[in-house]
Design an enzyme around this catalytic site. Structure first.
Site, PDB file in Angstrom:
ATOM      1  N   HIS A  34       0.824  -1.213   0.000  1.00 14.81           N
ATOM      2  CA  HIS A  34       0.000   0.000   0.000  1.00 14.81           C
ATOM      3  C   HIS A  34       0.863   1.270   0.000  1.00 14.81           C
ATOM      4  CE1 HIS A  34      -4.044  -1.767   0.340  1.00 14.81           C
ATOM      5  NE2 HIS A  34      -3.399  -2.755   0.923  1.00 14.81           N
ATOM      6  N   THR A  35       2.045   1.140  -0.537  1.00 14.73           N
ATOM      7  CA  THR A  35       2.900   2.315  -0.677  1.00 14.73           C
ATOM      8  C   THR A  35       2.917   2.821  -2.118  1.00 14.73           C
ATOM      9  OG1 THR A  35       4.692   0.713  -0.861  1.00 14.73           O
ATOM     10  CG2 THR A  35       4.518   1.881   1.220  1.00 14.73           C
ATOM     11  N   GLY A 121      -7.966 -13.850  -7.456  1.00 12.90           N
ATOM     12  CA  GLY A 121      -8.455 -13.281  -6.198  1.00 12.90           C
ATOM     13  C   GLY A 121      -7.584 -13.660  -5.006  1.00 12.90           C
ATOM     14  N   GLY A 123      -4.347 -12.314  -4.515  1.00 13.39           N
ATOM     15  CA  GLY A 123      -3.302 -11.325  -4.262  1.00 13.39           C
ATOM     16  C   GLY A 123      -2.039 -11.563  -5.063  1.00 13.39           C
ATOM     17  N   SER A 125      -1.965 -10.958  -8.343  1.00 12.68           N
ATOM     18  CA  SER A 125      -2.080 -10.042  -9.482  1.00 12.68           C
ATOM     19  C   SER A 125      -2.392 -10.717 -10.810  1.00 12.68           C
ATOM     20  CB  SER A 125      -0.801  -9.213  -9.634  1.00 12.68           C
ATOM     21  OG  SER A 125      -0.685  -8.369  -8.545  1.00 12.68           O
ATOM     22  N   SER A 126      -3.373 -11.600 -10.774  1.00 11.82           N
ATOM     23  CA  SER A 126      -3.804 -12.189 -12.045  1.00 11.82           C
ATOM     24  C   SER A 126      -4.362 -11.092 -12.954  1.00 11.82           C
ATOM     25  CB  SER A 126      -4.845 -13.279 -11.809  1.00 11.82           C
ATOM     26  OG  SER A 126      -5.936 -12.781 -11.084  1.00 11.82           O
ATOM     27  N   GLU A 159      -6.891  -0.717 -15.634  1.00 11.71           N
ATOM     28  CA  GLU A 159      -7.438  -1.065 -14.309  1.00 11.71           C
ATOM     29  C   GLU A 159      -8.090   0.166 -13.649  1.00 11.71           C
ATOM     30  OE1 GLU A 159      -6.810  -4.334 -12.675  1.00 11.71           O
ATOM     31  OE2 GLU A 159      -8.259  -3.606 -11.208  1.00 11.71           O
ATOM     32  N   ASP A 171       1.953  -3.787  -9.571  1.00 13.64           N
ATOM     33  CA  ASP A 171       1.682  -5.124 -10.113  1.00 13.64           C
ATOM     34  C   ASP A 171       2.058  -5.216 -11.591  1.00 13.64           C
ATOM     35  OD1 ASP A 171       0.628  -5.340  -7.604  1.00 13.64           O
ATOM     36  OD2 ASP A 171      -1.458  -5.290  -8.254  1.00 13.64           O
TER      37      ASP A 171
HETATM   38  C1  GLA Z   1      -2.949  -4.338  -4.974  1.00 12.39           C
HETATM   39  C2  GLA Z   1      -2.781  -3.177  -5.952  1.00 12.39           C
HETATM   40  C3  GLA Z   1      -1.347  -2.642  -5.924  1.00 12.39           C
HETATM   41  C4  GLA Z   1      -0.920  -2.330  -4.497  1.00 12.39           C
HETATM   42  C5  GLA Z   1      -1.232  -3.487  -3.563  1.00 12.39           C
HETATM   43  C6  GLA Z   1      -0.968  -3.161  -2.123  1.00 12.39           C
HETATM   44  O1  GLA Z   1      -2.172  -5.418  -5.380  1.00 12.39           O
HETATM   45  O2  GLA Z   1      -3.109  -3.601  -7.250  1.00 12.39           O
HETATM   46  O3  GLA Z   1      -1.256  -1.516  -6.761  1.00 12.39           O
HETATM   47  O4  GLA Z   1      -1.491  -1.141  -4.044  1.00 12.39           O
HETATM   48  O5  GLA Z   1      -2.583  -3.921  -3.676  1.00 12.39           O
HETATM   49  O6  GLA Z   1       0.387  -2.950  -1.929  1.00 12.39           O
END
Ligand code: GLA
Length: 386
Positions: A34-35, A121, A123, A125-126, A159, A171
């Site tokens: 979340h940065t 779903g 995490g 990044s599909s 996105e 991602d």
């Molecule tokens: C998801 C978002 C990313 C990032 C993360 C948290 O994967 O797609 O851009 O913000 O959450 O780090």
């Protein structure tokens, strides 16, 4: 398996071989959560789970799209791109076509099959892999000549502007720029990046999937961004040069604490600390100090759990299971949160035994089976065959 099954399905469906095969990997993020949308630092890597595309260009404006894993297909038109609630997966592809057209490129339709082994779903990044891969497919099929950074930005725009999640750039960047021996330290403001070799000969990266599917569009992901923006607004009254939480030091934040609603303060404190942690964790990795690196992973989780509040009981339980295990160096929730996976740095020799134990404990607690993946790093988006 892959990519041959995707190519076979293409031939079966469209009665001809595809003119192009592309691989787009998923990603892990070692630290820096979340940065990205706060203009900060992240440390992702592309992994050996990917989406494969088989595609051919068409002369008209029709796109015939087949989702192998979902046993689903749909047809859309380039001059009528809109969200498709009955085939939500197609939004990622339509989103890419929409932003590429808006960027001024002239497209034609495609016949396309995609499939792969990135759990959806979770995490990993599909969706970014789908978008980044689709940009590369269009770039190659229609000779767009898009520089890689442009491709990454278009995937993100799909996105943000079409699917509707205000995600950052991490991602897509990892999916496109990944390397099999290294993770990527990325400055999400300048997009300057360094490959940091991942030397962990006796360790494994293990993902523990809670099985709680997260849909970030429906989650509080966008709310967290608004809370960060609110924090920045409060700090700009003190220093108008502050553009983003990236520009805020822990001391400044502490000094201005009284201006903040308690919740907004915690959100901002987490982001400011996490940015510092990425720097320190990268230094640890460069010095082969894996135990120190692992300690930063745990700290990151603490912040995500208590201050940023994007974890969930299943994620917290899985991280807690690893504490006090001498063979575990670090563990944390990974990605957007609210479900998905934890990432664990574990001594390889102990991995099997630990996985067995975690499976038992997780099933006992949540009556749900724990699926784990041992991941290797991999190269970013590549054309496999033309
Ligand atoms: C998801 C978002 C990313 C990032 C993360 C948290 O994967 O797609 O851009 O913000 O959450 O780090």
């Amino acid at each position: 398996m892959y990519p041959s099954s995707v190519v076979e399905l293409f031939k079966e469906h469209f009665k001809a071989p595809p003119s192009l095969v592309v691989r787009a990997p998923g990603r892990v993020n070692l630290i820096g959560e979340h940065t990205d949308y706060n203009d900060g630092f992240v440390l992702p890597a592309a992994i050996d789970k990917a989406i494969y595309f088989a595609a051919s260009p068409r002369a008209d404006l029709v796109c015939r799209l087949v989702a192998q894993n979902l046993h689903d297909l749909c047809e859309i038109r380039l001059d009528r791109l809109e969200k498709n609630p009955s085939h939500p997966w197609a939004d990622y592809l339509a989103g890419v076509m929409s932003v590429v057209q808006k960027a001024g490129f002239d497209l034609r339709g495609v016949d396309l099959v995609f499939g792969g082994d990135i759990p959806v779903g979770s995490g990993l990044s599909s969706s970014a892999a789908l978008e980044a891969g689709m940009v590369r497919v269009l770039d190659q099929l229609f000779g767009l000549g898009l520089p890689v950074f442009e491709q990454i930005k278009l995937a993100k725009a799909a996105e943000n502007d079409f699917v509707g999640l205000n995600c950052g750039i991490m991602d897509m960047f990892a999916s496109v720029m990944g390397q099999s021996e290294a993770c990527l330290k990325l400055d999400c403001r300048s997009l300057a990046f360094d490959y940091i070799p991942f030397h962990a000969p006796d360790e494994a990266l293990i993902l523990n999937n809670t099985g709680v599917k997260h849909s970030l569009v429906e989650s509080e992901y966008n709310t967290r961004q608004q809370e960060c923006t609110e924090g920045v607004r409060l700090l700009q009254t003190v220093d108008p040069a502050i553009r983003n939480l990236r520009d805020v030091s822990p001391d400044l934040l502490e000094a201005e604490k009284k201006r903040f609603p308690e919740r907004v303060f915690r959100r901002c404190a987490y982001v400011v600390q996490e940015n510092r942690r990425v720097e320190m964790a990268c230094a640890a990795l460069k010095n082969d100090e894996l135990a120190r690196f692992g300690a930063f992973m745990y700290q990151s989780h603490e912040g995500l759990q208590h201050d940023y509040e994007v974890s969930c009981p299943e994620l917290d339980f899985l991280v807690d299971l690893t504490r006090h295990e001498p063979a575990v160096l670090g563990s944390r929730m990974m990605g957007g949160g609210f479900g998905g996976c934890t990432i664990n740095l574990v001594k390889s020799a102990a991995a099997d035994e630990l996985l067995e134990k975690w499976r038992r404990d997780y099933a006992r607690k949540f009556d749900r089976s724990l699926v784990s993946y041992r991941v290797q790093l991999s190269d970013g988006v590549r054309i496999l065959a033309v």
